[in-house]
Enzyme design. Structure first.
Site, mmCIF file in Angstrom:
data_model
loop_
_atom_site.group_PDB
_atom_site.id
_atom_site.type_symbol
_atom_site.label_atom_id
_atom_site.label_comp_id
_atom_site.label_asym_id
_atom_site.label_seq_id
_atom_site.Cartn_x
_atom_site.Cartn_y
_atom_site.Cartn_z
ATOM 1 N N GLU A 222 0.999 -1.287 -0.133
ATOM 2 C CA GLU A 222 -0.140 0.124 -0.133
ATOM 3 C C GLU A 222 0.588 1.185 0.632
ATOM 4 O O GLU A 222 1.086 1.582 0.777
ATOM 5 C CB GLU A 222 -0.738 -0.009 1.550
ATOM 6 N N LYS A 238 -8.205 -1.136 0.593
ATOM 7 C CA LYS A 238 -9.512 -2.077 2.133
ATOM 8 C C LYS A 238 -10.103 -2.714 1.295
ATOM 9 O O LYS A 238 -10.449 -2.279 0.361
ATOM 10 C CB LYS A 238 -10.822 -0.403 2.543
#
Length: 419
Positions: A222, A238
Site C-alpha cells: 500500500e 480496504k
C-alpha cells in the site's frame, strides 16, 4: 558526485547491494521491482546528517530541519507522531523503541531503473566497484521460538463485538483494529528474514530499514501518499480476499472481492475520509477519485485499492500535508479522531512504526511514502520481534470472519518466521 552504470543481471546486483549494506548502522532499502514502481529500487546508506524526535512539536522541528537540506531525505513517520489530529501519546509500553519521526541524508544514494544504476557519493566509481566485488551470500537464520499473540481468539471476537456497539451508537462508522504477534528472545538475522519475506510476499512497497539496533522488514502493498509536482496521490487499501492459486480460480476470486458489499462499504468510507483529508490542502474542486474499487492480485491475497488525487494549494508544505493526512485513513477509520481514541482504548499494543509510513523526500519537495503493514519489526538489543495484523470493522463485520482475516494477513509472516 553522481555517476551512471549499467549492470547485466540486476537481481544479482541487488543481492550484492543487500550484502554490501551490512557494514552500515543506518540505511534504507526500498524495493518495488516486482511491480514496476517509479524506481526498481532505492538505497540510502550511511547517515551524513539525521533528525529524530518523539516530541509534540516534532513536525515543526522537522520542517525547519528539512528546509536546510539539499539532498534526498529517507525515513519514517510513526503512528504515535503528534499531528493536528493526534496530539496525545499512547501510554502503552514500547518494546521496539523506534522514534516517532526519523529522517536522514545518506552518504551514498543508489537508484535503479531497469538495468541502469545511478550512484551519488563522494566516489561513485569506488562504491560501484565495491558492490560488484561483494560475494552473493545466501543468508541463513537460526530457528526462532514460536510466535505468540497478545490476544486470544475469544478476546479478539469479544473486542470486535464491543467495537460494533460503538458503531451502532454512532461513535464511528469504521475502525481499523489490529492485534500484535510477537517472539521473545528472537536471535534473528534481519537480512535472511527479509529475503524470505520478499520471496514469500513480493510487494510494490517492500523495504529493509535499519536504525542501529532497530529493524523494519516490510512487505507492504500500500502507498500512503505521493507528491509529484503540485499533484498529491493517496491509494488506500480496504478489502481483502485470500488467493487460493487454484487452477482457473483467479478471475472468479477477483470478481467475488469486487462484488463484496462489506468490502465495498469499507473501501468507500475510507475513500471519503481521504477525499476530506486532501480537500484541506488542495485547491477547491480538484480532489477526485481516479479509481474506485480497483482489484489487484498479490501472491497471498487479492486487494481492493482506490486512488484519490488533488492539486495542492501553493502555500502548503510537508508539515501541512502530514497534519492533514496522517495517520492514514486506511489504518484508522472514520471519523479519524474518535477512532484513534478507540484504537488506543481497545488495542493491546502500541503501534509505533507499524501503520506509520516509510519513504523519501526528494530535493524540490516531491515525496513517496508507503503504509507500514505486512511487516516484521525487530529490536536486536532486546531481541523482541513483533508484527501486527487486523482489518476494518464496520456494522456489517462478522467477528469470526474478522479473526480469520487477521490470521490470513499474518500468515505470510508466520510462515517466514517458522521456516
Amino acid at each position: 558526485m553522481r555517476s551512471n552504470f549499467v549492470v547485466e543481471d540486476i537481481n544479482v546486483f541487488k543481492q550484492k547491494v543487500l550484502n554490501w549494506l551490512k557494514q552500515f548502522n543506518t540505511f534504507c532499502f526500498l524495493d518495488s521491482s516486482q511491480y514496476q514502481g517509479t524506481y526498481d529500487f532505492l538505497v540510502a546508506a550511511g547517515a551524513k546528517v539525521l533528525f529524530q524526535s518523539s516530541e509534540t512539536d516534532a513536525l515543526e522541528a522537522f520542517r525547519a530541519f528539512a528546509t536546510k537540506r539539499r539532498g534526498w531525505l529517507f525515513g519514517h513517520l510513526g503512528y504515535e507522531l503528534a499531528t493536528s489530529e493526534k496530539i496525545s501519546h499512547s501510554a502503552k509500553e514500547d518494546q521496539l523503541l523506534f522514534p516517532d519521526i526519523f529522517f536522514f541524508e545518506a552518504t551514498t544514494l543508489i537508484t535503479c531503473k531497469g538495468n541502469e544504476i545511478t550512484i551519488e557519493a563522494e566516489d561513485p566509481v569506488e562504491v560501484f566497484t565495491n558492490i560488484k566485488q561483494v560475494a552473493v551470500i545466501i543468508n541463513t537464520n537460526k530457528p526462532l521460538p514460536p510466535v505468540q499473540s497478545k490476544m486470544t481468539r475469544e478476546d479478539y471476537i469479544a473486542t470486535i463485538e464491543q467495537l460494533k456497539k460503538h458503531i451502532q451508537r454512532g461513535d464511528c462508522y469504521e475502525i481499523n483494529f489490529c492485534q500484535e504477534f510477537f517472539i521473545n528472545d528472537a536471535d534473528a538475522d534481519p537480512f535472511s528474514l527479509f529475503e524470505k519475506l520478499k520471496l514469500k510476499s513480493p510487494n510494490p512497497f517492500s523495504a529493509l530499514y535499519r536504525l542501529n539496533d532497530k529493524w523494519l522488514l516490510c512487505a507492504s502493498p500500500e502507498r500512503f501518499i505521493k507528491k509529484e509536482n503540485d499533484r498529491i496521490f493517496s491509494q488506500p487499501i480496504k478489502g481483502t480476499l485470500r488467493r487460493t492459486n487454484a487452477d482457473g480460480s483467479l478471475e472468479a476470486e477477483r470478481q467475488l472481492l469486487a462484488e463484496s458489499g462489506k468490502d465495498r462499504a469499507e473501501n468507500v468510507m475510507i475513500v471519503d475520509l481521504v477525499r476530506n483529508d486532501l480537500s484541506r490542502i488542495c485547491k477547491e474542486g480538484t480532489v477526485q477519485v481516479d479509481e474506485l474499487f480497483g482489484i489487484y492480485s498479490f501472491p497471498q491475497v487479492h486487494q481492493m485499492i482506490s486512488t484519490v488525487s488533488g492539486i495542492l494549494n501553493q502555500s502548503v508544505n510537508f508539515k501541512d500535508i502530514i497534519n492533514a493526512t496522517f495517520p492514514m485513513g486506511s489504518m484508522t477509520g472514520a471519523p479519524k479522531v474518535k477512532v484513534m481514541q478507540l484504537i488506543d482504548q481497545y488495542e493491546k499494543s502500541r503501534r509505533g512504526i507499524f501503520s506509520g509510513a516509510l519513504g523519501y523526500i526528494q530535493p524540490g519537495g516531491d515525496f513517496d511514502f508507503n503504509v507500514v503493514i505486512r511487516s516484521i519489526i525487530y529490536n536486536q538489543t532486546t531481541q523482541y520481534l513483533s508484527f501486527q495484523a487486523g482489518g476494518g470493522i464496520t456494522i456489517y463485520s462478522d467477528a469470526e470472519k474478522e479473526w480469520e482475516e487477521s490470521l490470513l494477513k499474518a500468515k505470510a509472516i508466520k510462515d517466514v518466521l517458522s521456516s
